[in-house]
Design a protein around this motif. Structure first.
Motif, mmCIF file in Angstrom:
data_model
loop_
_atom_site.group_PDB
_atom_site.id
_atom_site.type_symbol
_atom_site.label_atom_id
_atom_site.label_comp_id
_atom_site.label_asym_id
_atom_site.label_seq_id
_atom_site.Cartn_x
_atom_site.Cartn_y
_atom_site.Cartn_z
ATOM 1 N N THR A 92 31.739 44.185 40.951
ATOM 2 C CA THR A 92 31.630 42.987 40.773
ATOM 3 C C THR A 92 31.243 42.573 38.977
ATOM 4 O OG1 THR A 92 32.025 42.316 42.382
ATOM 5 C CG2 THR A 92 30.780 40.720 41.067
ATOM 6 N N HIS A 174 29.171 34.695 48.886
ATOM 7 C CA HIS A 174 30.406 35.725 47.459
ATOM 8 C C HIS A 174 30.923 35.020 47.529
ATOM 9 C CE1 HIS A 174 31.318 39.206 44.925
ATOM 10 N NE2 HIS A 174 30.834 40.135 45.727
ATOM 11 N N ARG A 208 27.396 39.197 52.578
ATOM 12 C CA ARG A 208 27.915 37.697 52.946
ATOM 13 C C ARG A 208 29.133 37.892 52.437
ATOM 14 N NH1 ARG A 208 24.513 39.528 46.779
ATOM 15 N NH2 ARG A 208 25.409 41.242 46.782
ATOM 16 N N ARG A 270 29.836 47.831 55.635
ATOM 17 C CA ARG A 270 28.956 48.764 55.061
ATOM 18 C C ARG A 270 27.939 47.976 56.186
ATOM 19 N NH1 ARG A 270 24.616 48.099 51.064
ATOM 20 N NH2 ARG A 270 25.462 46.230 49.608
ATOM 21 N N PRO A 308 35.292 45.346 50.990
ATOM 22 C CA PRO A 308 35.230 44.909 49.548
ATOM 23 C C PRO A 308 34.676 46.199 48.643
ATOM 24 C CG PRO A 308 33.043 44.531 51.296
ATOM 25 C CD PRO A 308 34.181 45.018 52.120
HETATM 26 C C1 NCD Z 1 30.116 43.655 48.434
HETATM 27 C C2 NCD Z 1 28.424 43.130 48.042
HETATM 28 O O1 NCD Z 1 28.199 43.080 47.027
HETATM 29 O O2 NCD Z 1 29.007 42.013 48.681
HETATM 30 N N1 NCD Z 1 30.115 44.408 47.818
HETATM 31 C C3 NCD Z 1 30.999 43.717 46.383
HETATM 32 O O3 NCD Z 1 31.140 42.680 45.456
HETATM 33 N N2 NCD Z 1 32.588 44.633 46.028
HETATM 34 C C4 NCD Z 1 29.765 43.775 49.326
HETATM 35 C C5 NCD Z 1 28.765 45.357 49.988
HETATM 36 O O4 NCD Z 1 27.923 45.120 48.904
HETATM 37 O O5 NCD Z 1 28.110 45.791 50.821
#
Ligand code: NCD
Length: 358
Positions: A92, A174, A208, A270, A308
């Motif tokens: 991200t 998110h 999220r 996860r 994600p």
């Molecule tokens: C996710 C998050 O941070 O919520 N990751 C992300 O932004 N791609 C999912 C996660 O951490 O499991």
């Protein structure tokens, strides 16, 4: 929407403001009919979503040439952004950083509160206000519930407001992940998301991304959501209430194989054990919620597998070579969807000759 005196009073009081339903708050985070602060998935309507997807498609095509890249990076080269990420992040962070750079935005970053003045006792609210003295956009990932929203609320009451983008707020939302997830559905299904069955698997309670994605699904017709989770990680009541209110069909099951069979998209997640109070997730047999090679034979031939990321054991690496594995492309889609969103927030989309195709 015209603001009543009562509404203006509520806006001054954070606790009262926080307790208002999101639909009522949305107008507070818009400017000139557009999203200004991007905080909740509920801020996107279908028209805006598909417009942003078309901007993303256009940007990724035109930047293949040096001339196109020069054009894109001239769009916002008079702006600066702050990436305030005080929770772990790889993709991200990188995708926002590169999304800014594609548009020519200069960036600065804080990734650890212990090296900012918060360590000297400055309140997080003052820290955020400080950023706005230097930059034109704040992109923020924060572990405290509702803090991103509070920052936007505070900032909008200062003399120098700057837009805030939520890059992951605690267990709440998110929204830009949901944006890129929906962009991935859009690209994978030739622009037609209506009528699809989306299975979401894993820690739905504290994830999220699945919360925001569920909220976004109200923009599509005849969707069916399948929530596959152990009893301890079932989807929270507020999302279920939302689906009922919006007449979005869904069902909940603990049976992974049963749940993924009919799905057009299988969205793995996860365990969010950073939210554990005392290691409770260690007691859960998560192997039942993992996608392995054998599952490739039971899902639909044209289904897509999403995540994600980061992953642990929820998807075995052997699945990566299957053409239905979409998570690496999903990751890359994020950079384009985010650059499209930022160009939309700043209104430079008007300068891009946006293509029509899905
Ligand atoms: C996710 C998050 O941070 O919520 N990751 C992300 O932004 N791609 C999912 C996660 O951490 O499991």
């Amino acid at each position: 929407m015209e603001r009543t005196i009562e509404m203006m009073e509520i806006e001054k009081n954070w606790d009262k403001f926080l307790s208002m339903p999101i639909e009522t708050k949305i107008s507070h985070f818009m400017r000139e009919g557009r999203i200004y602060d991007c905080l909740f998935a509920q801020q996107f309507n279908r028209e805006v979503l598909e417009y942003i997807f078309r901007i993303a498609n256009t940007l990724r095509r035109i930047t293949k040439t040096k001339e196109g890249m020069n054009f894109a990076s001239s769009l916002l080269n008079h702006k600066r952004a702050m990436l305030y990420f005080i929770q772990p992040s790889t993709r991200t962070f990188l995708s926002f950083l590169n999304a800014c750079h594609i548009l020519g935005i200069k960036t600065s970053e804080i990734r650890d509160a212990s090296i900012s003045s918060e360590y000297k006792g400055e309140s997080p609210e003052d820290t955020i206000r400080t950023f706005s003295s230097y930059v034109d956009l704040i992109i923020m990932r924060h572990p405290a519930q509702n803090f991103v929203e509070k920052s936007a609320w505070l900032m909008n009451r200062t003399k120098r407001p700057v837009p805030i983008i939520n890059a992951g707020s605690s267990k709440d939302q998110h929204p830009t992940q949901a944006l890129l997830d929906t962009y991935t559905l859009y690209r994978s299904f030739g622009g037609v998301i209506d009528g699809k069955t989306i299975a979401m698997v894993g820690d739905l309670k504290r994830g999220r991304t699945v919360r925001s994605l569920s909220f976004l699904m109200e923009n599509y017709k005849n969707m069916k959501l399948v929530y596959i989770a152990p009893p301890e990680f079932k989807m929270e009541r507020d999302v279920i209430d939302f689906l009922n209110k919006k007449n979005i069909s869904y069902y909940e099951t603990e049976n992974f194989e049963e749940g993924i069979k009919e799905a057009d998209a299988i969205y793995m997640t996860r365990i969010q054990d950073e939210h554990d109070k005392s290691g409770e997730s260690k007691k859960i047999d998560y192997s039942k919620y993992s996608f392995t090679k054998k599952h490739l034979d039971i899902i639909k031939k044209d289904a897509i597998i999403m995540h994600p990321l980061p992953r642990r054991e929820e998807i075995s690496v052997e699945v990566d070579d299957d053409p239905r594995a979409m998570y690496w492309r999903q990751e890359r889609n994020g950079m384009w969807a985010r650059s499209a969103l930022i160009s939309y927030i700043f209104g430079v989309d008007a300068k891009i000759h946006i293509e029509n195709k899905a």
